[in-house]
Design a protein around this motif. Structure first.
Motif, mmCIF file in Angstrom:
data_model
loop_
_atom_site.group_PDB
_atom_site.id
_atom_site.type_symbol
_atom_site.label_atom_id
_atom_site.label_comp_id
_atom_site.label_asym_id
_atom_site.label_seq_id
_atom_site.Cartn_x
_atom_site.Cartn_y
_atom_site.Cartn_z
ATOM 1 N N VAL A 138 25.102 -67.697 -31.232
ATOM 2 C CA VAL A 138 24.465 -68.632 -30.309
ATOM 3 C C VAL A 138 25.438 -68.993 -29.194
ATOM 4 O O VAL A 138 26.598 -69.337 -29.457
ATOM 5 C CB VAL A 138 24.034 -69.917 -31.047
ATOM 6 N N GLY A 139 24.965 -68.909 -27.962
ATOM 7 C CA GLY A 139 25.768 -69.380 -26.840
ATOM 8 C C GLY A 139 26.981 -68.538 -26.524
ATOM 9 O O GLY A 139 28.010 -69.067 -26.103
ATOM 10 N N ASP A 181 21.804 -54.268 -37.096
ATOM 11 C CA ASP A 181 20.394 -54.447 -37.453
ATOM 12 C C ASP A 181 20.159 -55.747 -38.195
ATOM 13 O O ASP A 181 19.015 -56.102 -38.485
ATOM 14 C CB ASP A 181 19.886 -53.263 -38.280
ATOM 15 N N ARG A 182 21.244 -56.474 -38.505
ATOM 16 C CA ARG A 182 21.115 -57.789 -39.134
ATOM 17 C C ARG A 182 21.886 -58.834 -38.331
ATOM 18 O O ARG A 182 22.599 -59.668 -38.872
ATOM 19 C CB ARG A 182 21.601 -57.727 -40.587
ATOM 20 N N VAL A 183 21.730 -58.734 -37.003
ATOM 21 C CA VAL A 183 22.335 -59.700 -36.083
ATOM 22 C C VAL A 183 21.239 -60.246 -35.176
ATOM 23 O O VAL A 183 20.477 -59.482 -34.574
ATOM 24 C CB VAL A 183 23.438 -59.056 -35.224
ATOM 25 N N ALA A 184 21.144 -61.562 -35.081
ATOM 26 C CA ALA A 184 20.224 -62.222 -34.151
ATOM 27 C C ALA A 184 21.043 -62.857 -33.029
ATOM 28 O O ALA A 184 22.022 -63.561 -33.301
ATOM 29 C CB ALA A 184 19.403 -63.277 -34.879
ATOM 30 N N LEU A 185 20.647 -62.586 -31.803
ATOM 31 C CA LEU A 185 21.372 -63.095 -30.646
ATOM 32 C C LEU A 185 20.553 -64.166 -29.939
ATOM 33 O O LEU A 185 19.368 -63.962 -29.641
ATOM 34 C CB LEU A 185 21.668 -61.960 -29.655
ATOM 35 N N VAL A 186 21.202 -65.286 -29.671
ATOM 36 C CA VAL A 186 20.622 -66.334 -28.836
ATOM 37 C C VAL A 186 21.648 -66.612 -27.736
ATOM 38 O O VAL A 186 22.467 -67.523 -27.845
ATOM 39 C CB VAL A 186 20.327 -67.619 -29.646
ATOM 40 N N GLY A 232 19.711 -78.110 -32.244
ATOM 41 C CA GLY A 232 18.465 -77.777 -32.911
ATOM 42 C C GLY A 232 18.360 -76.298 -33.208
ATOM 43 O O GLY A 232 17.861 -75.894 -34.270
ATOM 44 N N VAL A 233 18.835 -75.473 -32.275
ATOM 45 C CA VAL A 233 18.809 -74.022 -32.482
ATOM 46 C C VAL A 233 19.713 -73.644 -33.644
ATOM 47 O O VAL A 233 19.328 -72.870 -34.535
ATOM 48 C CB VAL A 233 19.241 -73.294 -31.193
ATOM 49 N N VAL A 234 20.933 -74.181 -33.659
ATOM 50 C CA VAL A 234 21.870 -73.867 -34.742
ATOM 51 C C VAL A 234 21.320 -74.346 -36.079
ATOM 52 O O VAL A 234 21.390 -73.635 -37.095
ATOM 53 C CB VAL A 234 23.251 -74.494 -34.462
ATOM 54 N N VAL A 251 27.415 -68.044 -35.659
ATOM 55 C CA VAL A 251 28.561 -68.114 -34.754
ATOM 56 C C VAL A 251 28.178 -68.977 -33.559
ATOM 57 O O VAL A 251 27.141 -68.741 -32.917
ATOM 58 C CB VAL A 251 28.978 -66.710 -34.281
ATOM 59 N N ILE A 252 28.986 -69.956 -33.255
ATOM 60 C CA ILE A 252 28.715 -70.880 -32.143
ATOM 61 C C ILE A 252 29.673 -70.555 -31.014
ATOM 62 O O ILE A 252 30.885 -70.772 -31.118
ATOM 63 C CB ILE A 252 28.862 -72.338 -32.603
ATOM 64 N N GLY A 253 29.125 -69.984 -29.947
ATOM 65 C CA GLY A 253 29.923 -69.524 -28.818
ATOM 66 C C GLY A 253 30.277 -70.634 -27.850
ATOM 67 O O GLY A 253 29.877 -71.800 -28.015
ATOM 68 N N PRO A 254 31.002 -70.274 -26.778
ATOM 69 C CA PRO A 254 31.504 -71.294 -25.849
ATOM 70 C C PRO A 254 30.427 -71.971 -25.022
ATOM 71 O O PRO A 254 30.656 -73.057 -24.482
ATOM 72 C CB PRO A 254 32.467 -70.495 -24.951
ATOM 73 N N ASP A 255 29.242 -71.344 -24.895
ATOM 74 C CA ASP A 255 28.188 -71.939 -24.073
ATOM 75 C C ASP A 255 27.256 -72.850 -24.860
ATOM 76 O O ASP A 255 26.302 -73.383 -24.298
ATOM 77 C CB ASP A 255 27.361 -70.831 -23.406
ATOM 78 N N ALA A 256 27.499 -73.008 -26.151
ATOM 79 C CA ALA A 256 26.687 -73.924 -26.968
ATOM 80 C C ALA A 256 27.447 -75.249 -27.076
ATOM 81 O O ALA A 256 28.341 -75.408 -27.911
ATOM 82 C CB ALA A 256 26.429 -73.327 -28.347
ATOM 83 N N TRP A 257 27.084 -76.187 -26.252
ATOM 84 C CA TRP A 257 27.805 -77.457 -26.195
ATOM 85 C C TRP A 257 27.259 -78.409 -27.254
ATOM 86 O O TRP A 257 26.072 -78.718 -27.286
ATOM 87 C CB TRP A 257 27.654 -78.085 -24.804
ATOM 88 N N LEU A 258 28.139 -78.897 -28.110
ATOM 89 C CA LEU A 258 27.747 -79.790 -29.193
ATOM 90 C C LEU A 258 28.642 -81.027 -29.196
ATOM 91 O O LEU A 258 29.829 -80.948 -28.894
ATOM 92 C CB LEU A 258 27.875 -79.074 -30.545
ATOM 93 N N THR A 259 28.053 -82.149 -29.564
ATOM 94 C CA THR A 259 28.813 -83.395 -29.652
ATOM 95 C C THR A 259 29.429 -83.529 -31.044
ATOM 96 O O THR A 259 29.063 -82.808 -31.978
ATOM 97 C CB THR A 259 27.903 -84.597 -29.373
ATOM 98 N N ALA A 260 30.347 -84.473 -31.184
ATOM 99 C CA ALA A 260 30.974 -84.710 -32.489
ATOM 100 C C ALA A 260 29.945 -85.101 -33.551
ATOM 101 O O ALA A 260 29.993 -84.590 -34.678
ATOM 102 C CB ALA A 260 32.071 -85.770 -32.361
ATOM 103 N N PRO A 261 28.987 -86.001 -33.247
ATOM 104 C CA PRO A 261 27.961 -86.297 -34.260
ATOM 105 C C PRO A 261 27.137 -85.062 -34.633
ATOM 106 O O PRO A 261 26.759 -84.900 -35.805
ATOM 107 C CB PRO A 261 27.093 -87.365 -33.584
#
Length: 236
Positions: free
Chosen positions: A83-84, A101-106, A115-117, A128-138
């Motif tokens: 993701v991201g 064949d067992r990898v999903a890309l977002v 919500g996506v994660v 896997v959470i990439g650099p473009d998936a911005w998440l807060t501490a909570p």
């Protein structure tokens, strides 16, 4: 995909090393590295030879290391989601041994990456959470709790509070060019590993695509051209 065949002696040494660090027989403090210069098997850097499930991991400084660890951790029926990370190269992932064949890309998680994660954790072995998936501490805390509940592994490329293990690549060294007329055939990494409040340092050698690709899952060499290219699933 078979699981990693680890050298039992190397695993025993790695386990003893961690026990010595925890009991104080071997001295180490956070930020102070105790370096063993001999390169060791990739799987020995992780307990059980795989990225942990029901927990968060952090891998920084090397996409090659991230892909190698994912390939090593992906079992014969495990699904991965990324993701991201729109710039992550799937050719490099295939060369590392990831079953595409067992990898999903977002590539872009939109306005609600948490919500996506969270949704992906319900069905994926690793997310896997990439650099473009911005998440807060909570959101980090809520997603970690969900990963523990589902038994899935979170793998981040940026700091994550309460991560079970953090692997930071300190230096890269390339080899295989000989006198200048050869090809890059390997990459040696110095990796700072932080787990259970203790930081130590490892030297790992990764193959590079384009020559003989070392099969990280079986310890065998095979031509890169023989890596199976499977269709991808693009989500979103």
């Amino acid at each position: 995909m078979p699981t990693t065949a680890l050298d039992p002696l190397e695993v025993a040494r790695a386990t003893l090393r961690r026990a010595e660090l925890r009991t104080g027989v071997r001295s180490s403090t956070p930020g102070v590295f105790d370096l063993d210069d001999a390169p060791r098997p990739l799987g020995a850097i992780l307990d059980g030879g795989r990225l942990p499930r029901g927990a968060a991991s952090v891998v920084t400084g090397s996409t090659s290391l991230l892909l190698a660890l994912l390939a090593m951790s992906q079992g014969s029926s495990d699904w991965l989601a990324v993701v991201g990370a729109p710039d992550l190269g799937m050719l490099a992932a295939a060369d590392a041994g990831v079953a595409l064949d067992r990898v999903a890309l977002v590539p872009r998680a939109g306005d609600d990456p948490a919500g996506v994660v969270a949704a992906l954790l319900d069905g994926m072995t690793y997310v896997v959470i990439g650099p473009d998936a911005w998440l807060t501490a909570p959101e980090h805390r809520r997603l970690l709790a969900r990963a523990r509940e589902r038994g899935s592994g979170l793998v981040a490329v940026s700091p994550w509070e309460h991560a079970a293990v953090r692997l930071d690549v300190v230096t890269h060294r390339w080899g295989g060019t000989d006198a200048g007329d050869g090809y890059l055939r390997r990459c040696e990494l110095d990796v700072a590993r932080t787990a259970r409040g203790t930081t130590d340092r490892w030297t790992l050698t990764l193959p590079t695509p384009g020559s003989l690709l070392v099969d990280l899952l079986e310890g065998q060499a095979r031509p890169a051209a023989q890596v199976r290219r499977a269709p991808l699933r693009l989500v979103g």
